[in-house]
Design a protein around this motif. Structure first.
Motif, PDB file in Angstrom:
ATOM      1  N   LYS A 156       0.851  -1.185   0.000  1.00 45.95           N
ATOM      2  CA  LYS A 156       0.000   0.000   0.000  1.00 45.95           C
ATOM      3  C   LYS A 156       0.890   1.239   0.000  1.00 45.95           C
ATOM      4  N   GLU A 157       0.335   2.348  -0.377  1.00 44.61           N
ATOM      5  CA  GLU A 157       1.117   3.575  -0.480  1.00 44.61           C
ATOM      6  C   GLU A 157       1.557   4.058   0.904  1.00 44.61           C
TER       7      GLU A 157
ATOM      8  N   LYS B 179       3.052   7.316   2.777  1.00 40.22           N
ATOM      9  CA  LYS B 179       3.112   8.745   2.476  1.00 40.22           C
ATOM     10  C   LYS B 179       4.169   9.497   3.273  1.00 40.22           C
TER      11      LYS B 179
ATOM     12  N   TYR C 110       9.247   9.632  -0.875  1.00 40.36           N
ATOM     13  CA  TYR C 110       7.838   9.414  -0.580  1.00 40.36           C
ATOM     14  C   TYR C 110       6.988  10.503  -1.234  1.00 40.36           C
ATOM     15  N   PRO C 111       5.747  10.155  -1.498  1.00 42.61           N
ATOM     16  CA  PRO C 111       5.071   8.912  -1.103  1.00 42.61           C
ATOM     17  C   PRO C 111       5.610   7.695  -1.855  1.00 42.61           C
ATOM     18  N   VAL C 112       5.802   6.577  -1.125  1.00 44.22           N
ATOM     19  CA  VAL C 112       6.262   5.326  -1.728  1.00 44.22           C
ATOM     20  C   VAL C 112       5.060   4.658  -2.388  1.00 44.22           C
ATOM     21  N   PRO C 113       5.127   4.423  -3.705  1.00 46.71           N
ATOM     22  CA  PRO C 113       3.945   3.858  -4.386  1.00 46.71           C
ATOM     23  C   PRO C 113       3.712   2.401  -4.001  1.00 46.71           C
ATOM     24  N   GLU C 114       2.465   1.991  -4.091  1.00 49.98           N
ATOM     25  CA  GLU C 114       2.136   0.581  -3.882  1.00 49.98           C
ATOM     26  C   GLU C 114       2.834  -0.264  -4.942  1.00 49.98           C
ATOM     27  N   SER C 115       3.423  -1.370  -4.533  1.00 51.63           N
ATOM     28  CA  SER C 115       4.174  -2.198  -5.477  1.00 51.63           C
ATOM     29  C   SER C 115       3.911  -3.671  -5.208  1.00 51.63           C
TER      30      SER C 115
ATOM     31  N   PRO D  30       6.076  -0.831  -9.117  1.00 46.96           N
ATOM     32  CA  PRO D  30       4.861  -0.091  -8.770  1.00 46.96           C
ATOM     33  C   PRO D  30       3.638  -0.643  -9.494  1.00 46.96           C
TER      34      PRO D  30
ATOM     35  N   ASN E 170       0.788   0.995  -9.938  1.00 43.44           N
ATOM     36  CA  ASN E 170       0.320   2.074 -10.799  1.00 43.44           C
ATOM     37  C   ASN E 170       1.486   2.518 -11.688  1.00 43.44           C
TER      38      ASN E 170
ATOM     39  N   CYS F 107       3.975   6.398 -12.934  1.00 44.17           N
ATOM     40  CA  CYS F 107       5.298   6.994 -12.736  1.00 44.17           C
ATOM     41  C   CYS F 107       6.217   6.718 -13.917  1.00 44.17           C
TER      42      CYS F 107
END
Length: 641
Positions: free
Chosen positions: A109-110, A112, A151-156, A167, A169, A172
């Motif tokens: 999960k992201e 922040k 950050y924010p660290v993207p969900e991966s 990631p 999404n 990026c």
């Protein structure tokens, strides 16, 4: 006699070009050495398991790299590679410019803030900051701004089999998308295109299967519609040339009448240009009509060959599946080649870079291994395609020179493969190597042209393009000659050079027939490809029109049409190959046999009728007589279906 040596179809078989087979085997051993070397040096483990910026392979114990801090760590429980800034992509170097670490879990999960990163580490035991920082120091140590992820660290999520956190999404990767898809300025357009493909995937798969079925059907029925296609081609060419010439003369007459009233230099220039165009078109039309008049009988041979080729596919149905086997073998080889290439990208010794991190580089002569690997891609790919050509040639030669068609081998294709493996692999290796020698310089020139785009002057650009074009033409000519050389080898079991010379002599003696087959025949096959693409595309339009779940169905239709053309090209290329083999067999048959007892023709009844009509025409014109007027008597079974 124009030939010094008699042709003895299928009488005996012997090994050909054995030294070239040994050379090819040694080359393949070298390819295997590259694979073994890359695996032995740890490249496979680094590729599959991944490694961090300090040279540690994730998921195992590591050896200390001299002069590199944080190297030699025990990362048994940290199996995934995590990039602190995964969106920082260098498009020139094609790599992610970010510190890489080994972690025990990817952030699902992201995150922040640094507090979220600290909480993730304490909860999951996966530290996303550099090894020298403890989770308790994430929010207090000033070094955290550099040693912790942006950050924010993207969900991966981990990439299957390759243990990299990517990631979820892909927004990026916008720079990547801009570089690859320049025509999409609005991300919503791209989203609708992709959603259209996903929604209509069943229709796409069904229509791709339809194109496959249509191609197979066309290969069987083309012998019945070949005469119609030739007449369509002839009428279109004649009407087009006469109509174009007439329009130019009409425009010239109209311009001349209007120019008499307007005295201007522009009007005079236009009038002169139209006169030149009209005269040129007239000369072209006259020459074209004369050529068609001269070659009209050769066109009849093309129709006859297409008719016999249809019979070949009825007797040898496994020929239809040759593109499948070739494509399957090529996919297997290309997969292996790409895998080894990725191994080479991670092989070598650990070397500190200017940023203090580790890169793996090959030093000395080993750094040129990838050149050897590229040559292997071209040579072995051409070798596989040449094996297909030799297999098809061997099967068609067996069909043509078997007088009793009912006595054909149980599986002529398998018999041809057996002869290829036992006797002629060296010939195939030599022929494919010659194509490789031409293809490599052309690819180098194309690479230079791409790298110098916008930098070289007009003269250099023109010379480069001319060289590339000449090499392309040479490659096509050699490919055609190679195919006929393989046919000659299948007939007489001679080595590559002898077969190429004999085939070249036959082709030169039948130059007008070759021209007719390669113009009219190729255009007929092109019309067949257009027919399949149009039929599949029309069916696609009708089916996609009923879909209401998306707004853009241009991309699905393009995918359908491209796949239909690819399938049609693969199947009709086999048909073209069969026609070329039949023509060489026919030319040899008519050269060394005349229908008399003991020298009976091998050819099919349709080709026999063509020869009979040709000789009757020559006799009526006063150019025949004696042996030329002899009735043609095939052996029993030569005209059977």
């Amino acid at each position: 006699k124009s030939s010094k040596r008699e042709w003895k179809p299928l009488e005996d078989h012997s090994c050909t070009d054995v030294p070239w087979l040994l050379l090819f085997i040694l080359f393949c051993v070298g390819m295997g050495f590259i694979c073994g070397f890359s695996i032995a040096t740890g490249a496979a483990a680094r590729l599959l398991s991944g490694y961090d910026s300090y040279g540690n392979i994730c998921g195992q114990k590591n050896v200390k790299v001299e002069g590199i801090i944080n190297s030699g760590l025990d990362l048994t429980h940290k199996k995934y590679v995590f990039f602190l800034d995964p969106c920082n992509i260098d498009l020139v170097q094609q790599r992610i410019k970010s510190l890489a670490l080994c972690v025990s879990a990817c952030p699902r999960k992201e995150l922040k803030t640094l507090a979220d990163i600290q909480k993730f580490a304490e909860t999951n035991g996966s530290t996303l900051c550099s090894y020298e920082l403890q989770p308790s120091e994430y929010t207090t140590d000033p070094r955290a701004t550099k040693l912790c992820p942006k950050y924010p660290v993207p969900e991966s999520a981990p990439i299957p089999f390759f243990h990299r956190c990517a990631p979820v999404n892909i927004s990026c990767y916008a720079k990547f998308a801009e570089a690859l898809i320049t025509f999409v300025s609005d991300s919503s357009v791209l989203h609708r295109l992709i959603s259209g493909v996903m929604t209509s995937k069943e229709i796409i798969m069904g229509l791709c299967l339809l194109s496959l079925v249509l191609s197979m059907i066309l290969m069987i029925i083309i012998r019945y519609i070949s005469r119609v296609l030739v007449w369509i081609l002839t009428i279109v060419v004649i009407l087009g040339s006469l109509g174009g010439t007439g329009v130019l003369w009409w425009l010239y007459a109209k311009e001349r009448m209007s120019a008499s009233a307007v005295e201007s230099q522009i009007a005079k220039d236009n009038l002169q240009a139209l006169l030149i165009y009209a005269i040129s078109a007239t000369v072209f039309t006259v020459i074209l009509l004369l050529i068609m008049l001269i070659m009209r009988k050769r066109v009849a041979l093309t129709i006859a060959l297409f008719h016999v080729a249809g019979k070949v596919f009825i007797h040898l149905p496994l020929l239809v599946f040759q593109p499948f086997w070739t494509f399957f073998v090529l996919i297997l080889f290309w997969t292996y080649w790409i895998t080894v290439l990725l191994f080479l990208g991670t092989t070598g010794s650990p070397v500190p870079n200017k940023e203090g991190f580790v890169e793996f580089q090959m030093v000395g002569p080993l750094k040129y291994l990838w050149w050897y690997h590229v040559v292997g891609l071209i040579w072995i790919s051409e070798f596989i395609l040449a094996c297909q050509q030799m297999t098809v040639a061997g099967a068609v030669v067996t069909y043509y020179f078997t007088r009793e068609k009912r006595n054909l081998p149980f599986a002529p294709i398998l018999a041809s493969v057996n002869r290829l493996v036992c006797y002629h692999l060296g010939t195939v290796a030599k022929g494919s190597f010659i194509i490789t020698l031409v293809k490599i310089p052309r690819m180098i020139l194309m690479y230079i042209h791409t790298q110098l785009k916008g930098k070289e002057n007009a003269c250099a650009r023109c010379m480069l393009k001319a060289c590339i074009c000449c090499l392309w033409c040479l490659e096509k000519c050699l490919t055609y000659l190679n195919q006929n050389a393989y046919t000659a080898t299948a007939i007489n079991s001679t080595n590559f050079c002898t077969s190429a010379k004999d085939a070249f002599i036959i082709l030169v003696e039948n130059a007008l027939r070759v021209a007719a087959i390669n113009t009219v025949g190729d255009f007929m096959l092109f019309l067949g490809k257009v027919l399949i693409v149009c039929s599949t595309g029309l069916a696609g339009i009708m089916l996609l029109n009923y879909q209401r779940d998306y707004t853009i169905w241009v991309l699905p239709l393009i995918i359908i049409c491209l796949f239909a053309f690819l399938v049609a090209h693969c199947f009709l290329s086999i048909y073209e190959m069969v026609v070329d083999v039949l023509f060489l067999c026919f030319a040899i048959d008519t050269k060394y046999n005349d229908g008399s007892p003991g020298r009976e023709f091998y050819m099919d009844k349709v080709l026999m009728e063509f020869v009979e009509n040709s000789r009757k025409s020559m006799k009526e014109a006063g150019r025949g007589g004696g042996a030329e007027g002899r009735e043609l008597k095939p052996m029993v079974g030569a005209d059977e279906e």
